[in-house]
Scaffold this active site. Structure first.
Site, mmCIF file in Angstrom:
data_model
loop_
_atom_site.group_PDB
_atom_site.id
_atom_site.type_symbol
_atom_site.label_atom_id
_atom_site.label_comp_id
_atom_site.label_asym_id
_atom_site.label_seq_id
_atom_site.Cartn_x
_atom_site.Cartn_y
_atom_site.Cartn_z
ATOM 1 N N GLY A 38 4.060 -21.816 23.041
ATOM 2 C CA GLY A 38 3.302 -20.563 23.167
ATOM 3 C C GLY A 38 4.163 -19.436 23.699
ATOM 4 O O GLY A 38 5.379 -19.588 23.874
ATOM 5 N N LEU A 77 -6.341 -27.514 25.851
ATOM 6 C CA LEU A 77 -5.776 -27.276 24.518
ATOM 7 C C LEU A 77 -4.264 -27.456 24.464
ATOM 8 O O LEU A 77 -3.666 -27.270 23.403
ATOM 9 C CB LEU A 77 -6.119 -25.850 24.050
ATOM 10 C CG LEU A 77 -7.566 -25.603 23.652
ATOM 11 C CD1 LEU A 77 -8.267 -24.779 24.706
ATOM 12 C CD2 LEU A 77 -7.658 -24.913 22.322
ATOM 13 N N TYR A 154 1.732 -37.564 17.562
ATOM 14 C CA TYR A 154 0.628 -36.605 17.736
ATOM 15 C C TYR A 154 -0.711 -37.303 17.500
ATOM 16 O O TYR A 154 -1.593 -37.291 18.374
ATOM 17 C CB TYR A 154 0.828 -35.471 16.745
ATOM 18 C CG TYR A 154 -0.187 -34.349 16.774
ATOM 19 C CD1 TYR A 154 -0.252 -33.450 17.838
ATOM 20 C CD2 TYR A 154 -1.056 -34.160 15.703
ATOM 21 C CE1 TYR A 154 -1.166 -32.400 17.831
ATOM 22 C CE2 TYR A 154 -1.966 -33.104 15.691
ATOM 23 C CZ TYR A 154 -2.017 -32.223 16.755
ATOM 24 O OH TYR A 154 -2.911 -31.186 16.751
HETATM 25 P P1 NAD Z 1 0.004 -23.626 19.991
HETATM 26 O O1 NAD Z 1 1.298 -24.346 19.917
HETATM 27 O O2 NAD Z 1 -0.046 -22.213 19.564
HETATM 28 O O3 NAD Z 1 -0.634 -23.717 21.445
HETATM 29 C C1 NAD Z 1 -0.457 -24.817 22.291
HETATM 30 C C2 NAD Z 1 -0.111 -24.305 23.681
HETATM 31 O O4 NAD Z 1 0.015 -25.434 24.571
HETATM 32 C C3 NAD Z 1 1.209 -23.547 23.720
HETATM 33 O O5 NAD Z 1 1.060 -22.311 24.381
HETATM 34 C C4 NAD Z 1 2.130 -24.485 24.506
HETATM 35 O O6 NAD Z 1 3.144 -23.792 25.196
HETATM 36 C C5 NAD Z 1 1.141 -25.202 25.400
HETATM 37 N N1 NAD Z 1 1.594 -26.498 25.907
HETATM 38 C C6 NAD Z 1 2.084 -27.548 25.184
HETATM 39 N N2 NAD Z 1 2.388 -28.571 25.992
HETATM 40 C C7 NAD Z 1 2.077 -28.178 27.260
HETATM 41 C C8 NAD Z 1 2.152 -28.811 28.536
HETATM 42 N N3 NAD Z 1 2.628 -30.047 28.692
HETATM 43 N N4 NAD Z 1 1.712 -28.126 29.623
HETATM 44 C C9 NAD Z 1 1.226 -26.852 29.498
HETATM 45 N N5 NAD Z 1 1.145 -26.215 28.307
HETATM 46 C C10 NAD Z 1 1.568 -26.868 27.204
HETATM 47 O O7 NAD Z 1 -1.019 -24.511 19.114
HETATM 48 P P2 NAD Z 1 -2.531 -24.219 18.689
HETATM 49 O O8 NAD Z 1 -2.560 -24.214 17.212
HETATM 50 O O9 NAD Z 1 -3.070 -23.074 19.449
HETATM 51 O O10 NAD Z 1 -3.233 -25.563 19.179
HETATM 52 C C11 NAD Z 1 -4.012 -25.615 20.370
HETATM 53 C C12 NAD Z 1 -4.674 -26.988 20.461
HETATM 54 O O11 NAD Z 1 -5.522 -27.181 19.326
HETATM 55 C C13 NAD Z 1 -3.698 -28.158 20.470
HETATM 56 O O12 NAD Z 1 -4.170 -29.137 21.360
HETATM 57 C C14 NAD Z 1 -3.741 -28.681 19.059
HETATM 58 O O13 NAD Z 1 -3.437 -30.043 18.988
HETATM 59 C C15 NAD Z 1 -5.189 -28.395 18.677
HETATM 60 N N6 NAD Z 1 -5.339 -28.256 17.213
HETATM 61 C C16 NAD Z 1 -4.947 -27.106 16.577
HETATM 62 C C17 NAD Z 1 -5.113 -27.000 15.206
HETATM 63 C C18 NAD Z 1 -4.761 -25.752 14.447
HETATM 64 O O14 NAD Z 1 -4.964 -25.686 13.228
HETATM 65 N N7 NAD Z 1 -4.259 -24.699 15.079
HETATM 66 C C19 NAD Z 1 -5.635 -28.086 14.472
HETATM 67 C C20 NAD Z 1 -5.988 -29.238 15.155
HETATM 68 C C21 NAD Z 1 -5.853 -29.309 16.531
#
Ligand code: NAD
Ligand code: UDP
Length: 321
Positions: A38, A77, A154
């Protein structure tokens, strides 16, 4: 009533939009993120507000902060989410961090929720269905996932994350629920990552070849970010402890159709190319059954794909060089 809401992954794509909505509704937001995928740019609009606190922290480690004395709700998330093998932001590039945040991290957040008598919502994924043998996928379907393949860091970590939340609900009376997020798109997707929306929009805007993997007949169903955030909020508000909800848009497309639509909407002259084999374990079909969310949460996706993509394309135009 304004609440104190902790959002892990709040500086990411979905998390930052969720922070926006929570702030708009007058809540205090604690955004916990280690910025592995992020960016603080996504939450810059809130950083100087006194009801917003950003804490740079890896949630795989236990969370303590003297400034945080009360938490009403936790949205968990945090996790890398991009499967693209070429991307430095993908979960393939961060296999151990991905396993940890969804397992140890989820465990830590369940403990934190219990300590504060807070509600918790865990962001799981359609990936827990793997390469599904039935379509659409409803919440009862148990999936078809390889426990050892490249996506397993994952998929299986999310599956175990679901197990952790469910055990805390059953054994310790945690007020926890699970959302299975299907492919979501919109502004603030990381423009350096490799997911189809990001690749195709960038390639189309630059006039570069569109890189379809495999024959393009694999399907996905894309949900606009505003609908996703609404589903997240309703699952927290109305979803009972232990419940699981698919949150996604059932408008299923082949990846080839999707790429062609992006070319049309960007008025691009890019050629569509079939550049690489389909990656190992890449699901051939994906479509959510969202009947449960409709009935129990009163939620349904409202934004159609063309309207959502046009807004997303506008964001990319402003943000790519
Ligand atoms: P993203 O990568 O934009 O956001 C994830 C955030 O989590 C990032 O800001 C990252 O820095 C933070 N992060 C990761 N590991 C961390 C840790 N150990 N401690 C603190 N922060 C941490 O991804 P997104 O698309 O916004 O996804 C958000 C959530 O939704 C995730 O859990 C993902 O698995 C889930 N998801 C997203 C989608 C999609 O289409 N975007 C689909 C299925 C599931
Ligand atoms: N894909 C593609 N070209 C790209 C990026 C992705 O053909 O440049 C395909 C990918 O193989 C998958 C689909 O598009 O079949 C959706 O991929 P994405 O990375 O967005 O996420 P997934 O749904 O696989 O988690």
């Amino acid at each position: 009533m304004p609440k104190v809401v902790l959002v892990t992954g709040g500086a990411g794509f979905i998390g930052s939009h969720l922070c926006d909505r929570l702030m708009d509704n007058g809540n205090t937001v604690i955004c916990v993120d280690n910025l592995i995928t992020g960016s603080q740019k996504n939450i810059a609009q809130h950083l100087s507000r006194n009801n917003f606190l950003f804490i740079n922290h890896d949630v795989a480690k236990p969370f303590t902060n003297r400034k945080v004395t009360k938490i009403d709700e936790i949205f968990h998330l945090a996790s890398p989410a991009d499967p693209n093998v070429h991307s430095k932001f993908s979960y393939m590039a961060h296999p151990f961090e991905t396993m940890q945040v969804n397992t140890v991290g989820t465990w830590n957040l369940c403990e934190l929720a219990l300590k504060h008598s807070a509600k918790l919502s865990f962001a799981s994924t359609s990936e827990i269905y793997g390469d599904p043998e039935k379509s659409p996928q409803d919440e009862e379907y148990r999936g078809n996932v390889s426990p050892t393949g490249p996506r397993s860091v994952y998929d299986e970590a999310k599956r175990f994350g679901e197990t952790i939340v469910s055990a805390f609900v059953r054994e310790k009376k945690l007020n926890g629920r699970i959302t299975r997020i299907f492919n979501t798109y919109g502004s603030r997707m990381n423009i350096e990552e490799g997911r189809a929306v990001v690749h195709f929009v960038k390639q189309a805007l630059r006039g570069d070849p569109i890189t379809i993997y495999g024959n393009g007949k694999q399907t996905r169903s894309f949900c606009y970010i505003d609908d996703q955030v609404e589903g997240q909020l309703l699952a927290m508000e109305k979803g009972a402890a232990g419940e699981v909800f698919n949150i996604g848009n059932p408008d299923e497309r082949t990846i080839l159709d999707f790429a062609q639509l992006i070319c049309k909407l960007t008025k691009s002259t890019s050629a569509i190319t079939f550049s690489e084999e389909l990656p190992q374990d890449d699901p051939l079909q994906r479509k959510p059954d969202v009947q449960k969310a409709k009935t129990m949460l009163g939620w349904k996706p409202k934004v159609d794909i063309e309207a959502g993509l046009l807004k997303t394309i506008e964001y990319f135009k402003q943000n790519i060089s």
